[in-house]
Design a protein around this motif. Structure first.
Motif, PDB file in Angstrom:
ATOM      1  N   THR A 179     123.696  62.422 137.803  1.00 13.78           N
ATOM      2  CA  THR A 179     123.516  62.379 139.256  1.00 13.78           C
ATOM      3  C   THR A 179     122.142  62.901 139.665  1.00 13.78           C
ATOM      4  O   THR A 179     121.426  62.284 140.465  1.00 13.78           O
ATOM      5  N   VAL A 180     121.755  64.036 139.108  1.00 19.18           N
ATOM      6  CA  VAL A 180     120.454  64.622 139.444  1.00 19.18           C
ATOM      7  C   VAL A 180     119.316  63.715 138.978  1.00 19.18           C
ATOM      8  O   VAL A 180     118.301  63.555 139.671  1.00 19.18           O
ATOM      9  N   LEU A 181     119.486  63.087 137.826  1.00 16.23           N
ATOM     10  CA  LEU A 181     118.449  62.212 137.301  1.00 16.23           C
ATOM     11  C   LEU A 181     118.233  61.003 138.210  1.00 16.23           C
ATOM     12  O   LEU A 181     117.087  60.603 138.471  1.00 16.23           O
ATOM     13  N   TRP A 182     119.318  60.431 138.725  1.00 20.57           N
ATOM     14  CA  TRP A 182     119.189  59.279 139.623  1.00 20.57           C
ATOM     15  C   TRP A 182     118.505  59.681 140.935  1.00 20.57           C
ATOM     16  O   TRP A 182     117.612  58.982 141.425  1.00 20.57           O
ATOM     17  N   LYS A 183     118.874  60.818 141.514  1.00 16.29           N
ATOM     18  CA  LYS A 183     118.243  61.271 142.753  1.00 16.29           C
ATOM     19  C   LYS A 183     116.761  61.597 142.537  1.00 16.29           C
ATOM     20  O   LYS A 183     115.918  61.295 143.389  1.00 16.29           O
ATOM     21  N   THR A 184     116.444  62.201 141.406  1.00 15.23           N
ATOM     22  CA  THR A 184     115.049  62.535 141.122  1.00 15.23           C
ATOM     23  C   THR A 184     114.208  61.273 140.944  1.00 15.23           C
ATOM     24  O   THR A 184     113.048  61.208 141.392  1.00 15.23           O
ATOM     25  N   TYR A 185     114.776  60.263 140.306  1.00 16.60           N
ATOM     26  CA  TYR A 185     114.062  58.996 140.126  1.00 16.60           C
ATOM     27  C   TYR A 185     113.750  58.354 141.482  1.00 16.60           C
ATOM     28  O   TYR A 185     112.627  57.874 141.725  1.00 16.60           O
ATOM     29  N   ASN A 186     114.717  58.345 142.374  1.00 14.05           N
ATOM     30  CA  ASN A 186     114.483  57.774 143.708  1.00 14.05           C
ATOM     31  C   ASN A 186     113.452  58.574 144.491  1.00 14.05           C
ATOM     32  O   ASN A 186     112.600  58.003 145.198  1.00 14.05           O
ATOM     33  N   LYS A 187     113.490  59.887 144.368  1.00 12.03           N
ATOM     34  CA  LYS A 187     112.502  60.712 145.071  1.00 12.03           C
ATOM     35  C   LYS A 187     111.097  60.455 144.529  1.00 12.03           C
ATOM     36  O   LYS A 187     110.125  60.378 145.292  1.00 12.03           O
ATOM     37  N   ASN A 188     110.971  60.298 143.223  1.00 14.95           N
ATOM     38  CA  ASN A 188     109.665  60.029 142.634  1.00 14.95           C
ATOM     39  C   ASN A 188     109.120  58.681 143.105  1.00 14.95           C
ATOM     40  O   ASN A 188     107.925  58.536 143.375  1.00 14.95           O
ATOM     41  N   ARG A 189     109.996  57.676 143.228  1.00 20.54           N
ATOM     42  CA  ARG A 189     109.554  56.378 143.737  1.00 20.54           C
ATOM     43  C   ARG A 189     109.076  56.497 145.184  1.00 20.54           C
ATOM     44  O   ARG A 189     108.071  55.885 145.573  1.00 20.54           O
ATOM     45  N   ALA A 190     109.798  57.277 145.981  1.00 21.95           N
ATOM     46  CA  ALA A 190     109.381  57.455 147.374  1.00 21.95           C
ATOM     47  C   ALA A 190     108.039  58.184 147.454  1.00 21.95           C
ATOM     48  O   ALA A 190     107.184  57.862 148.287  1.00 21.95           O
ATOM     49  N   LEU A 191     107.831  59.164 146.601  1.00 22.58           N
ATOM     50  CA  LEU A 191     106.541  59.861 146.586  1.00 22.58           C
ATOM     51  C   LEU A 191     105.410  58.924 146.164  1.00 22.58           C
ATOM     52  O   LEU A 191     104.296  59.003 146.683  1.00 22.58           O
ATOM     53  N   LYS A 192     105.697  58.049 145.240  1.00 19.22           N
ATOM     54  CA  LYS A 192     104.681  57.105 144.792  1.00 19.22           C
ATOM     55  C   LYS A 192     104.274  56.155 145.907  1.00 19.22           C
ATOM     56  O   LYS A 192     103.124  55.702 145.977  1.00 19.22           O
ATOM     57  N   ARG A 210     116.058  66.836 132.432  1.00 14.37           N
ATOM     58  CA  ARG A 210     117.408  66.299 132.612  1.00 14.37           C
ATOM     59  C   ARG A 210     117.740  65.253 131.547  1.00 14.37           C
ATOM     60  O   ARG A 210     118.887  65.147 131.114  1.00 14.37           O
ATOM     61  N   ILE A 211     116.752  64.468 131.145  1.00 17.19           N
ATOM     62  CA  ILE A 211     117.005  63.484 130.092  1.00 17.19           C
ATOM     63  C   ILE A 211     117.341  64.192 128.781  1.00 17.19           C
ATOM     64  O   ILE A 211     118.266  63.791 128.050  1.00 17.19           O
ATOM     65  N   ALA A 212     116.598  65.259 128.452  1.00 21.52           N
ATOM     66  CA  ALA A 212     116.899  66.018 127.236  1.00 21.52           C
ATOM     67  C   ALA A 212     118.296  66.630 127.310  1.00 21.52           C
ATOM     68  O   ALA A 212     119.065  66.598 126.335  1.00 21.52           O
ATOM     69  N   SER A 213     118.655  67.194 128.477  1.00 28.01           N
ATOM     70  CA  SER A 213     119.988  67.784 128.635  1.00 28.01           C
ATOM     71  C   SER A 213     121.077  66.717 128.561  1.00 28.01           C
ATOM     72  O   SER A 213     122.125  66.921 127.928  1.00 28.01           O
ATOM     73  N   LEU A 214     120.839  65.569 129.201  1.00 26.95           N
ATOM     74  CA  LEU A 214     121.827  64.495 129.160  1.00 26.95           C
ATOM     75  C   LEU A 214     122.032  63.997 127.735  1.00 26.95           C
ATOM     76  O   LEU A 214     123.173  63.802 127.281  1.00 26.95           O
ATOM     77  N   GLY A 215     120.924  63.798 127.002  1.00 27.16           N
ATOM     78  CA  GLY A 215     121.062  63.357 125.617  1.00 27.16           C
ATOM     79  C   GLY A 215     121.773  64.380 124.758  1.00 27.16           C
ATOM     80  O   GLY A 215     122.663  64.033 123.957  1.00 27.16           O
ATOM     81  N   GLY A 216     121.413  65.653 124.919  1.00 27.71           N
ATOM     82  CA  GLY A 216     122.051  66.686 124.121  1.00 27.71           C
ATOM     83  C   GLY A 216     123.541  66.803 124.393  1.00 27.71           C
ATOM     84  O   GLY A 216     124.348  66.939 123.457  1.00 27.71           O
ATOM     85  N   ASN A 217     123.936  66.746 125.655  1.00 28.86           N
ATOM     86  CA  ASN A 217     125.357  66.875 125.973  1.00 28.86           C
ATOM     87  C   ASN A 217     126.140  65.617 125.603  1.00 28.86           C
ATOM     88  O   ASN A 217     127.336  65.705 125.274  1.00 28.86           O
ATOM     89  N   THR A 218     125.494  64.469 125.651  1.00 24.09           N
ATOM     90  CA  THR A 218     126.173  63.255 125.183  1.00 24.09           C
ATOM     91  C   THR A 218     126.457  63.342 123.690  1.00 24.09           C
ATOM     92  O   THR A 218     127.572  63.033 123.221  1.00 24.09           O
ATOM     93  N   VAL A 219     125.447  63.763 122.933  1.00 20.79           N
ATOM     94  CA  VAL A 219     125.652  63.928 121.491  1.00 20.79           C
ATOM     95  C   VAL A 219     126.672  65.027 121.218  1.00 20.79           C
ATOM     96  O   VAL A 219     127.501  64.914 120.301  1.00 20.79           O
ATOM     97  N   LEU A 236     118.315  68.922 120.650  1.00 22.40           N
ATOM     98  CA  LEU A 236     117.905  68.387 121.947  1.00 22.40           C
ATOM     99  C   LEU A 236     117.994  69.449 123.042  1.00 22.40           C
ATOM    100  O   LEU A 236     117.103  69.588 123.889  1.00 22.40           O
ATOM    101  N   LEU A 237     119.089  70.193 123.024  1.00 25.44           N
ATOM    102  CA  LEU A 237     119.260  71.224 124.048  1.00 25.44           C
ATOM    103  C   LEU A 237     118.292  72.382 123.843  1.00 25.44           C
ATOM    104  O   LEU A 237     117.850  73.017 124.809  1.00 25.44           O
ATOM    105  N   LEU A 238     117.962  72.669 122.591  1.00 22.51           N
ATOM    106  CA  LEU A 238     117.024  73.751 122.321  1.00 22.51           C
ATOM    107  C   LEU A 238     115.630  73.428 122.842  1.00 22.51           C
ATOM    108  O   LEU A 238     114.914  74.318 123.311  1.00 22.51           O
TER     109      LEU A 238
END
Length: 711
Positions: free
Chosen positions: A417-430, A522-531, A562-564
């Motif tokens: 959820t946070v990753l999707w919101k951050t992506y949209n905010k970055n696009r708006a800033l761009k 967030r991508i590192a955390s998402l990957g680590g928790n998925t694994v 990944l989490l480390l």
């Protein structure tokens, strides 16, 4: 001869009659002068006293006394002119005396009268000169009184500061007394509960004594119905014992509830304790646990019981550290949720974070509770292995895997959820317009200096335009010079506007950098928790005996790696910020005056806004490892203060000279950063008025810094 004798005797008689009246008139004038001087001195004394009491009125009194002194000087000059005129009259009288030699009978009388008039004029001139001198002295006294009045406001300011300090001490003392009163009430309640338990114990003892006395009665003294056992008596005793146990349990619950309420409503030490335990928890969870799992699996495959026992000891220690850290996380999230519940209905910059916490902290509490449960089952399984059952309990191993899958899934969902919101905010800033190209000033000069420079140029431009209109067509040369000066000032305005747009572009680039960092973490955390979710499933299968081998430890090791990486980046970045703040405090110093300095100008503002002295390298390295310390003025705070100075209204001293175009662009950036009207439950006009309120400068800077965070 006789006629001449009579004419000479008559003036002598008149002179003798006039001479007694002259001293009386001079004494009367002297008395009036004394009264007038005393009145002037009283006015001066009253002015001095009034200046000590009312410093704000001294300026008006000074002006009035100055006017009186000027009037007195003018009156003295006028009277001096009258005295000169009377001197000329005396000269005429002398000519008349010469003429009297020719006309002795008539001119002697005229000479006497003119002499009297001349004496009166001379006396009047002397009196008025003395009055003018007295008024000059009064003016000097009044000036001294005014100067004393100007010195006294500093004394009054010091007295007000001391009174303010006394009031603050009194408020603190009142707060301490309230806390002491609350503690006293709690002790009184506990004493009342203890007294109630004592009375119930006495009643129970009396009932037991009565029953024993009845048992000791002689059979012939007892009625036949008393010999039969009373079935109700033991039941009463059992009920009383049950009530006492309930009362004791109620008191314990009340004490526990009070402790929990204090823990959830006050700023306790759990935040600091968790920050201290985070580094060892990371080592235990991200390094020791995967290593221990792989070593244990290998030892079980080879039958090395000593190695299995060693891994069980390490696992029990690690899970104990994890359990304590996760319990502190539950307490912190619960307290944050309780605070958010109380402040979620507010408006303004302070209310955004409570509403945001109301959406995110419940899942945080659930996540930490799952972690605590997983730590408890893992610690219990390690204790079983330490007790001699080296294989552990399969049910506990399966439960540990289930909890691992549960909280890893919750964390992964939150990260998505946070990753999707951050992506949209970055696009708006761009997509934001970043203004004219130009190099930002960085921190080479304070943004307030640029604002002050722009205000000065604007004032000079307006003055040049007014001068050009005033000259009109009277002088072509002057008009040409004024036009050239106005053109130069206009170029200066354009240059400063470009600097401000460059500052805004730098803030936008920084905001995009923070969003990129946030997405990376967030991508590192998402990957680590998925694994880790997959590793938890493998752990369940291994505990049930469905699979064997190093698959589960290998997957757990990949997740830990990944989490480390995210934990190491976070710790290194925080330590670097603390090092820079100590070693180079001027790098990210405040670009504008703070809220408390809004009414201070000139050297005092510069002194109050000055950065602390740089620390030595050794001391700065010590700051690097102080994990419990937060940076109060770093790069993020610096950028937030810049953005507020560009977006606030003209009533805020830090934004008084900001151009309207820059201000609108800065406010558009605030909307993209989720600090707009909708996030604060305000209309656009109310939101703009809040930005233009100098009293909310600190709250707005804190809110913007939170929105620029990459956490």
């Amino acid at each position: 001869m006789n006629g001449r004798g009579r004419s000479n005797s008559a003036p002598a008689d008149l002179t003798s009659l006039a001479e007694p009246r002259q001293p009386s008139r001079e004494s009367q004038e002297t008395s009036e002068e004394r009264h007038r001087a005393a009145a002037y001195r009283q006015v001066a004394a009253d002015a001095a006293a009034e200046g000590g009491r009312r410093p704000g009125v001294l300026e008006e009194r000074r002006r009035r006394v100055g006017a009186v002194a000027m009037d007195a000087a003018a009156e003295g000059r006028r009277r001096e002119e009258e005295a000169g005129e009377r001197g000329r009259v005396a000269a005429v009288a002398a000519d008349a005396a010469a003429e009297g030699g020719r006309r002795p009978g008539v001119l002697e009388e005229r000479r006497r009268r003119v002499g009297a008039v001349a004496m009166d004029a001379a006396a009047e001139g002397r009196r008025r000169e003395e009055e003018a001198g007295e008024r000059g002295r009064v003016a000097a006294v009044a000036a001294d009184a005014a100067a004393e009045g100007r010195r006294r406001p500093g004394m009054l300011e010091e007295r007000r500061r001391r009174v303010g300090a006394v009031a603050a001490d009194a408020a603190a003392e009142g707060h301490r007394r309230q806390e002491a009163a609350a503690e006293q009430r709690r002790q009184d309640e506990e004493a009342a509960a203890e007294e109630q338990r004592r009375l119930e114990a006495q009643e129970a003892a009396a009932a037991a004594a009565t029953a024993a006395a009845q048992d000791r009665l002689e059979p012939d003294q007892v009625e036949p119905d008393q010999l039969q056992p009373d079935p109700g008596q033991p039941e009463v005793r059992r009920r009383r014992r049950g009530l006492r146990r309930l009362a004791d349990a109620g008191g314990q619950l009340r004490r526990v509830a009070g402790k929990m309420r204090q823990l959830l409503t006050t700023s306790s030490k759990t935040d600091k304790a968790k920050k201290i335990l985070d580094p060892p928890d990371t080592v235990a969870n991200r390094i020791n646990a995967p290593t221990e799992g792989g070593v244990r699996t290998q030892a079980q495959a080879t039958g090395d019981t000593g190695q299995v026992e060693a891994t069980a000891i390490v696992a029990q220690v690690d899970t104990g550290i994890n359990a304590v850290t996760d319990v502190l996380g539950v307490v912190n999230d619960a307290r944050a949720l309780n605070t958010a519940r109380k402040g979620r209905k507010g408006v303004g910059p302070e209310s955004h974070k409570p509403r945001k916490d109301m959406n995110g902290k419940p899942l945080g509490v659930v996540q930490n509770v799952g972690m605590v449960a997983g730590d408890a089952t893992g610690m219990a399984n390690a204790a079983v292995r330490n007790a001699g059952h080296l294989g552990g309990v399969s049910a506990l191993g399966e439960a540990t895997g289930v909890f691992s899958v549960f909280y890893s899934t919750v964390i992964a969902a939150r990260d998505s959820t946070v990753l999707w919101k951050t992506y949209n905010k970055n696009r708006a800033l761009k997509g934001l317009v970043q203004g004219p190209s130009g190099e930002a000033s960085g921190n080479e000069g304070q943004l307030q200096d640029v604002h002050d420079r722009l205000g000065e140029v604007q004032r000079r431009t307006a003055g040049a335009g007014a001068a050009r209109e005033q000259e009109g067509g009277e002088s072509d040369v002057v008009a040409a010079e004024v036009g050239t000066a106005a053109a130069e000032l206009g170029a200066g305005v354009l240059e400063v506007n470009q600097l401000l747009h460059a500052e805004l572009a730098q803030i936008i680039q920084y905001a995009r950098h923070k969003q990129h960092t946030k997405m990376g973490k967030r991508i590192a955390s998402l990957g680590g928790n998925t694994v880790r979710t997959a590793g938890g499933g493998l752990a369940i299968a291994a505990a049930a005996g469905a699979i064997a081998g190093p698959a589960a430890p290998a997957v757990a090791g990949a997740a830990a790696a990944l989490l480390l990486s995210g934990a190491l980046y976070k710790g290194a970045r925080a330590g670097s910020n603390r090092y820079v703040a100590a070693r180079h405090p001027d790098r990210w110093a405040r670009p504008t005056p703070a809220q408390a300095e809004a009414g201070t100008d000139g050297p005092e503002a510069a002194a109050s806004a000055s950065a602390p002295e740089p620390a030595e390298r050794r001391d700065a390295l010590k700051e690097f490892f102080k994990v419990t310390k937060s940076v109060q003025q770093g790069e993020r705070h610096h950028m937030a203060q810049k953005l507020y100075a560009l977006a606030a209204g003209p009533d805020v001293p830090a934004s008084r000279n900001a151009p309207d175009g820059v201000r609108e662009s800065a406010r558009a950036l605030l909307g993209v950063l989720k600090a707009g009207p909708s996030q604060h439950r305000k209309t656009p006009d109310e939101w703009a008025a809040s930005l233009n309120d100098p009293a909310q400068q600190g709250a707005w800077e804190k809110e913007i810094a939170n929105q620029l965070s990459s956490a």
